[in-house]
Design a protein around this motif. Structure first.
Motif, mmCIF file in Angstrom:
data_model
loop_
_atom_site.group_PDB
_atom_site.id
_atom_site.type_symbol
_atom_site.label_atom_id
_atom_site.label_comp_id
_atom_site.label_asym_id
_atom_site.label_seq_id
_atom_site.Cartn_x
_atom_site.Cartn_y
_atom_site.Cartn_z
ATOM 1 N N SER A 24 0.797 -1.223 0.000
ATOM 2 C CA SER A 24 0.000 0.000 0.000
ATOM 3 C C SER A 24 0.833 1.278 0.000
ATOM 4 C CB SER A 24 -0.954 0.011 1.201
ATOM 5 O OG SER A 24 -0.230 0.096 2.405
ATOM 6 N N ARG A 25 2.040 1.263 0.597
ATOM 7 C CA ARG A 25 2.781 2.515 0.758
ATOM 8 C C ARG A 25 4.170 2.509 0.141
ATOM 9 N NH1 ARG A 25 1.663 5.295 6.036
ATOM 10 N NH2 ARG A 25 2.665 6.951 4.866
ATOM 11 N N VAL A 26 4.895 1.399 0.276
ATOM 12 C CA VAL A 26 6.286 1.376 -0.183
ATOM 13 C C VAL A 26 6.382 1.045 -1.673
ATOM 14 C CG1 VAL A 26 8.549 0.304 0.130
ATOM 15 C CG2 VAL A 26 7.101 0.782 2.106
ATOM 16 N N ARG A 27 5.723 -0.022 -2.092
ATOM 17 C CA ARG A 27 5.805 -0.448 -3.492
ATOM 18 C C ARG A 27 5.470 0.673 -4.463
ATOM 19 N NH1 ARG A 27 2.860 -2.336 -7.443
ATOM 20 N NH2 ARG A 27 3.368 -4.133 -8.693
ATOM 21 N N PRO A 28 4.388 1.436 -4.253
ATOM 22 C CA PRO A 28 4.090 2.516 -5.196
ATOM 23 C C PRO A 28 5.229 3.537 -5.319
ATOM 24 C CG PRO A 28 2.173 2.080 -3.828
ATOM 25 C CD PRO A 28 3.315 1.285 -3.250
ATOM 26 N N LEU A 29 5.898 3.846 -4.221
ATOM 27 C CA LEU A 29 7.018 4.790 -4.280
ATOM 28 C C LEU A 29 8.203 4.205 -5.045
ATOM 29 C CD1 LEU A 29 6.893 6.211 -0.671
ATOM 30 C CD2 LEU A 29 6.394 7.440 -2.773
ATOM 31 N N LEU A 30 8.513 2.939 -4.788
ATOM 32 C CA LEU A 30 9.626 2.306 -5.481
ATOM 33 C C LEU A 30 9.343 2.195 -6.979
ATOM 34 C CD1 LEU A 30 10.565 -0.514 -2.945
ATOM 35 C CD2 LEU A 30 11.780 1.628 -3.361
ATOM 36 N N VAL A 31 8.120 1.842 -7.313
ATOM 37 C CA VAL A 31 7.750 1.739 -8.724
ATOM 38 C C VAL A 31 7.860 3.106 -9.385
ATOM 39 C CG1 VAL A 31 5.816 1.299 -10.293
ATOM 40 C CG2 VAL A 31 6.341 -0.324 -8.471
ATOM 41 N N ASP A 32 7.412 4.123 -8.687
ATOM 42 C CA ASP A 32 7.432 5.478 -9.221
ATOM 43 C C ASP A 32 8.854 6.022 -9.396
ATOM 44 O OD1 ASP A 32 5.642 7.490 -10.111
ATOM 45 O OD2 ASP A 32 6.136 8.681 -8.335
ATOM 46 N N ARG A 33 9.743 5.716 -8.459
ATOM 47 C CA ARG A 33 11.077 6.333 -8.446
ATOM 48 C C ARG A 33 12.219 5.416 -8.869
ATOM 49 N NH1 ARG A 33 10.707 9.770 -2.861
ATOM 50 N NH2 ARG A 33 8.855 10.946 -3.447
ATOM 51 N N CYS A 34 12.030 4.119 -8.761
ATOM 52 C CA CYS A 34 13.165 3.212 -8.984
ATOM 53 C C CYS A 34 12.945 2.191 -10.107
ATOM 54 C CB CYS A 34 13.470 2.439 -7.701
ATOM 55 S SG CYS A 34 13.709 3.469 -6.250
ATOM 56 N N ALA A 35 11.702 1.956 -10.470
ATOM 57 C CA ALA A 35 11.385 0.875 -11.399
ATOM 58 C C ALA A 35 11.919 1.078 -12.806
ATOM 59 C CB ALA A 35 9.884 0.633 -11.441
ATOM 60 N N VAL A 48 12.644 -3.976 -7.713
ATOM 61 C CA VAL A 48 12.027 -3.316 -6.558
ATOM 62 C C VAL A 48 10.505 -3.363 -6.609
ATOM 63 C CG1 VAL A 48 13.994 -1.776 -6.200
ATOM 64 C CG2 VAL A 48 12.100 -1.037 -7.653
ATOM 65 N N ASP A 49 9.962 -4.241 -7.423
ATOM 66 C CA ASP A 49 8.515 -4.251 -7.614
ATOM 67 C C ASP A 49 7.773 -5.202 -6.693
ATOM 68 O OD1 ASP A 49 9.607 -6.394 -8.940
ATOM 69 O OD2 ASP A 49 8.558 -6.045 -10.817
ATOM 70 N N SER A 50 8.471 -5.838 -5.770
ATOM 71 C CA SER A 50 7.792 -6.656 -4.765
ATOM 72 C C SER A 50 8.689 -6.792 -3.537
ATOM 73 C CB SER A 50 7.462 -8.049 -5.309
ATOM 74 O OG SER A 50 8.634 -8.826 -5.423
ATOM 75 N N ARG A 51 8.073 -7.091 -2.422
ATOM 76 C CA ARG A 51 8.834 -7.303 -1.185
ATOM 77 C C ARG A 51 9.744 -8.509 -1.348
ATOM 78 N NH1 ARG A 51 8.309 -9.752 4.075
ATOM 79 N NH2 ARG A 51 9.041 -8.326 5.693
ATOM 80 N N ALA A 52 9.236 -9.554 -2.004
ATOM 81 C CA ALA A 52 10.036 -10.759 -2.231
ATOM 82 C C ALA A 52 11.282 -10.447 -3.053
ATOM 83 C CB ALA A 52 9.192 -11.830 -2.911
ATOM 84 N N ALA A 53 11.141 -9.586 -4.054
ATOM 85 C CA ALA A 53 12.290 -9.216 -4.883
ATOM 86 C C ALA A 53 13.324 -8.440 -4.069
ATOM 87 C CB ALA A 53 11.836 -8.386 -6.086
#
Length: 79
Positions: A24-35, A48-53
């Motif tokens: 809900s909070r971390v993944r969207p930021l990582l996708v937006d800034r790091c993906a 960086v698109d999943s916690r497992a990754a």
């Protein structure tokens, strides 16, 4: 800094709560800034698109260290 705090919070949370917070909070930021580099192309083997990754990490090892933010390569990189 906001991203680092969210990553630390996600890494420190229990698995179930951590997954919910991450999605809900971390993944969207990582996708937006790091993906753009660490998404499908997986620069340095890191996605960086999943916690497992993030737990699997890349060439340098796991990107996050649950319960030990100081050992998290992602947090170190953000600082």
């Amino acid at each position: 800094m906001r991203l680092a705090l969210l990553v630390v919070a996600a890494a420190a949370a229990s698995a179930a709560a951590g997954d919910e917070l991450f999605e809900s909070r971390v993944r969207p930021l990582l996708v937006d800034r790091c993906a753009s580099c660490h998404g499908q192309s997986a620069a340095s083997g890191l996605r960086v698109d999943s916690r497992a990754a993030l737990l699997a990490g890349g060439k340098r090892g796991p990107a996050i260290a649950p319960g030990d933010p100081a050992a998290s390569l992602l947090v170190q990189a953000l600082r």
